[in-house]
Write a protein that holds these residues in place. Structure first.
Motif, mmCIF file in Angstrom:
data_model
loop_
_atom_site.group_PDB
_atom_site.id
_atom_site.type_symbol
_atom_site.label_atom_id
_atom_site.label_comp_id
_atom_site.label_asym_id
_atom_site.label_seq_id
_atom_site.Cartn_x
_atom_site.Cartn_y
_atom_site.Cartn_z
ATOM 1 N N SER A 25 0.822 -1.214 0.000
ATOM 2 C CA SER A 25 0.000 0.000 0.000
ATOM 3 C C SER A 25 0.859 1.268 0.000
ATOM 4 O O SER A 25 1.849 1.365 0.724
ATOM 5 C CB SER A 25 -0.889 -0.010 1.240
ATOM 6 N N ASN A 103 -6.490 -1.175 1.397
ATOM 7 C CA ASN A 103 -5.892 -0.733 2.658
ATOM 8 C C ASN A 103 -6.790 0.364 3.220
ATOM 9 O O ASN A 103 -7.165 1.296 2.519
ATOM 10 C CB ASN A 103 -4.480 -0.228 2.350
ATOM 11 N N LYS A 169 -2.706 -4.694 9.487
ATOM 12 C CA LYS A 169 -1.303 -4.357 9.227
ATOM 13 C C LYS A 169 -0.722 -3.651 10.448
ATOM 14 O O LYS A 169 -1.260 -2.640 10.898
ATOM 15 C CB LYS A 169 -1.212 -3.464 7.989
ATOM 16 N N VAL A 195 5.769 -5.539 8.014
ATOM 17 C CA VAL A 195 5.561 -4.403 8.871
ATOM 18 C C VAL A 195 5.280 -3.132 8.056
ATOM 19 O O VAL A 195 5.567 -3.069 6.871
ATOM 20 C CB VAL A 195 6.814 -4.109 9.751
ATOM 21 N N GLY A 221 12.405 0.342 2.800
ATOM 22 C CA GLY A 221 13.467 -0.063 1.876
ATOM 23 C C GLY A 221 14.396 -1.092 2.492
ATOM 24 O O GLY A 221 14.173 -1.557 3.625
ATOM 25 N N GLY A 248 11.496 -3.920 2.591
ATOM 26 C CA GLY A 248 12.768 -3.954 1.858
ATOM 27 C C GLY A 248 12.913 -5.075 0.859
ATOM 28 O O GLY A 248 14.034 -5.432 0.478
ATOM 29 N N THR A 270 8.877 -0.073 -1.446
ATOM 30 C CA THR A 270 9.815 0.938 -1.934
ATOM 31 C C THR A 270 10.514 0.540 -3.234
ATOM 32 O O THR A 270 10.811 1.405 -4.066
ATOM 33 C CB THR A 270 10.849 1.226 -0.809
HETATM 34 C C1 LIG Z 1 5.524 6.546 0.067
HETATM 35 C C2 LIG Z 1 4.918 5.473 0.940
HETATM 36 C C3 LIG Z 1 3.552 5.502 1.219
HETATM 37 C C4 LIG Z 1 2.965 4.511 2.034
HETATM 38 N N1 LIG Z 1 1.618 4.527 2.273
HETATM 39 C C5 LIG Z 1 1.049 3.532 3.013
HETATM 40 C C6 LIG Z 1 -0.367 3.470 3.206
HETATM 41 O O1 LIG Z 1 -1.151 4.269 2.683
HETATM 42 N N2 LIG Z 1 -0.870 2.476 4.007
HETATM 43 C C7 LIG Z 1 -0.053 1.537 4.589
HETATM 44 O O2 LIG Z 1 -0.544 0.643 5.285
HETATM 45 N N3 LIG Z 1 1.284 1.538 4.370
HETATM 46 C C8 LIG Z 1 1.854 2.510 3.610
HETATM 47 N N4 LIG Z 1 3.211 2.502 3.391
HETATM 48 C C9 LIG Z 1 4.049 1.426 3.986
HETATM 49 C C10 LIG Z 1 4.332 0.328 2.956
HETATM 50 O O3 LIG Z 1 3.139 -0.279 2.491
HETATM 51 C C11 LIG Z 1 5.278 -0.748 3.558
HETATM 52 O O4 LIG Z 1 4.636 -1.337 4.668
HETATM 53 C C12 LIG Z 1 6.616 -0.178 3.995
HETATM 54 O O5 LIG Z 1 7.078 0.805 3.103
HETATM 55 C C13 LIG Z 1 7.701 -1.256 4.121
HETATM 56 O O6 LIG Z 1 7.903 -1.939 2.897
HETATM 57 P P1 LIG Z 1 9.070 -1.536 1.831
HETATM 58 O O7 LIG Z 1 10.363 -1.457 2.619
HETATM 59 O O8 LIG Z 1 9.076 -2.627 0.801
HETATM 60 O O9 LIG Z 1 8.694 -0.213 1.280
HETATM 61 C C14 LIG Z 1 3.804 3.482 2.577
HETATM 62 C C15 LIG Z 1 5.184 3.468 2.287
HETATM 63 C C16 LIG Z 1 5.752 4.434 1.481
HETATM 64 C C17 LIG Z 1 7.232 4.359 1.178
#
Ligand SMILES: Cc1cc2nc3c(=O)[nH]c(=O)nc-3n(C[C@H](O)[C@H](O)[C@H](O)COP(=O)(O)O)c2cc1C
Length: 308
Positions: A25, A103, A169, A195, A221, A248, A270
């Motif tokens: 999300s 979400n 979540k 997470v 990330g 990440g 990310t």
């Molecule tokens: C720009 C951005 C916007 C996000 N918006 C949401 C959101 O609207 N709802 C949510 O549950 N998580 C949101 N997240 C969290 C991500 O869904 C994810 O849980 C978190 O970034 C860790 O994963 P990653 O390291 O692969 O990015 C957001 C993350 C980023 C970077």
């Protein structure tokens, strides 16, 4: 001879995904924006941006800053609101051959319930994922996701108004994430996503100001991957429901790490910013990884961490 690798996973309440790869999300818009880069039907599913009862403009810029092996964001949950989501996004998403998880974001129990109720009559939504990382206005701004009692209350309230698979979540910014997961299960969650981002801060030393207008933001990330794997490992030993690992992920190898820790599926966040087609490729690479390692069903990997 090439062996056909089985990739279908089951995420509780009868929900099947064609493979364990979803997009996270907030990092994949409403899915449709990414169609020039990948075929959504190659994914296990997509999780759309957090939807609140009313549209939200989000925080003012700067809202994103790059960090070593990651990024810090304080978007402020910008979204079109549930009505416009239903009118403008959902009809197009319904035509796509992919699982759509919505979400949900709110400032109190009523907000979550309102979004869930509005979506209940609509087809094309496969599951709800409650983002509990937000301040509870009634409890003086305390994050709902930091209180087991509040997690259980919100989950139960939404459970009462939806027949859909319900995922909760979790924020990792707590001392005992397993307690939060237990509370979500007690409230009726079918699966736990973990997470969300870690609280962080970047300071511009020249201006002596925070780099983000919001002062603090959420770190995501590769930098958080070991932290997220540890969270999945802990929660997998605390609850029985399926887990969705996030943090990440950028390769099939990373996916396998989360599956071994106990996840049934994963979300890619990310990494979509570096390469908008990455999720489709990771799904294909996971099949190759399994072939190379003589794994004929990805489900064998979940929780298959060797114990000393
Ligand atoms: C720009 C951005 C916007 C996000 N918006 C949401 C959101 O609207 N709802 C949510 O549950 N998580 C949101 N997240 C969290 C991500 O869904 C994810 O849980 C978190 O970034 C860790 O994963 P990653 O390291 O692969 O990015 C957001 C993350 C980023 C970077």
């Amino acid at each position: 001879m090439t062996v056909d690798v089985k990739t279908v996973v089951e995420l509780g309440a009868g929900l099947e995904l064609r493979n364990p790869i979803l997009t996270a999300s907030g990092t994949f818009g409403y899915g449709l924006e990414y169609e020039p880069y990948l075929d959504l039907s190659r994914l296990g599913g997509i999780v759309v941006k957090g939807i609140s009862p009313l549209p939200r403009a989000g925080n003012r810029p700067p809202r994103i800053v790059e960090t070593p092996s990651g990024m810090l964001n304080a978007i402020g949950l910008q979204n079109v609101g549930v009505q416009r989501f239903v009118e403008e996004k959902l009809p197009r998403l319904r035509e796509r051959d992919t699982v759509v998880v919505v979400n949900v974001y709110g400032y109190g129990v009523e907000d979550y319930v309102q979004v869930a109720e509005t979506l209940e009559g609509e087809s094309g939504v496969s599951a709800l994922e409650l983002n509990l990382s937000c301040p509870n206005v009634k409890q003086g701004g305390l994050l709902i996701g930091k209180s087991p009692a509040a997690i259980e209350e919100v989950t139960r309230a939404v459970r009462d108004v939806t027949r859909r698979p319900l995922w909760v979540k979790l924020t990792p910014n707590v001392s005992e994430i397993a307690d939060m997961a237990r509370a979500a299960v007690a409230g009726g969650a079918d699966a736990i996503s973990l997470v969300n981002t870690y609280v962080g801060m970047v300071i511009d030393v020249e201006t002596r100001r925070p780099a983000l207008s919001n002062r603090i933001g959420g770190l995501s990330g590769p930098a958080i991957r070991p932290l997220a794997v540890a969270a999945v490992d802990q929660v997998s030993r605390a609850v029985e429901v399926p887990l969705v690992g996030i943090g990440g992920i950028g390769s099939a190898r990373d996916v396998v790490e989360f599956l071994l820790a106990g996840a049934t599926a994963v979300q890619i966040g990310t990494a979509n910013y570096n390469d908008p087609g990455i999720a489709g490729r990771v799904a294909a690479d996971l099949v190759s990884w399994c072939r190379d390692h003589e794994v004929d069903d990805v489900r064998e990997l979940t929780g298959a961490l060797e114990q000393e």
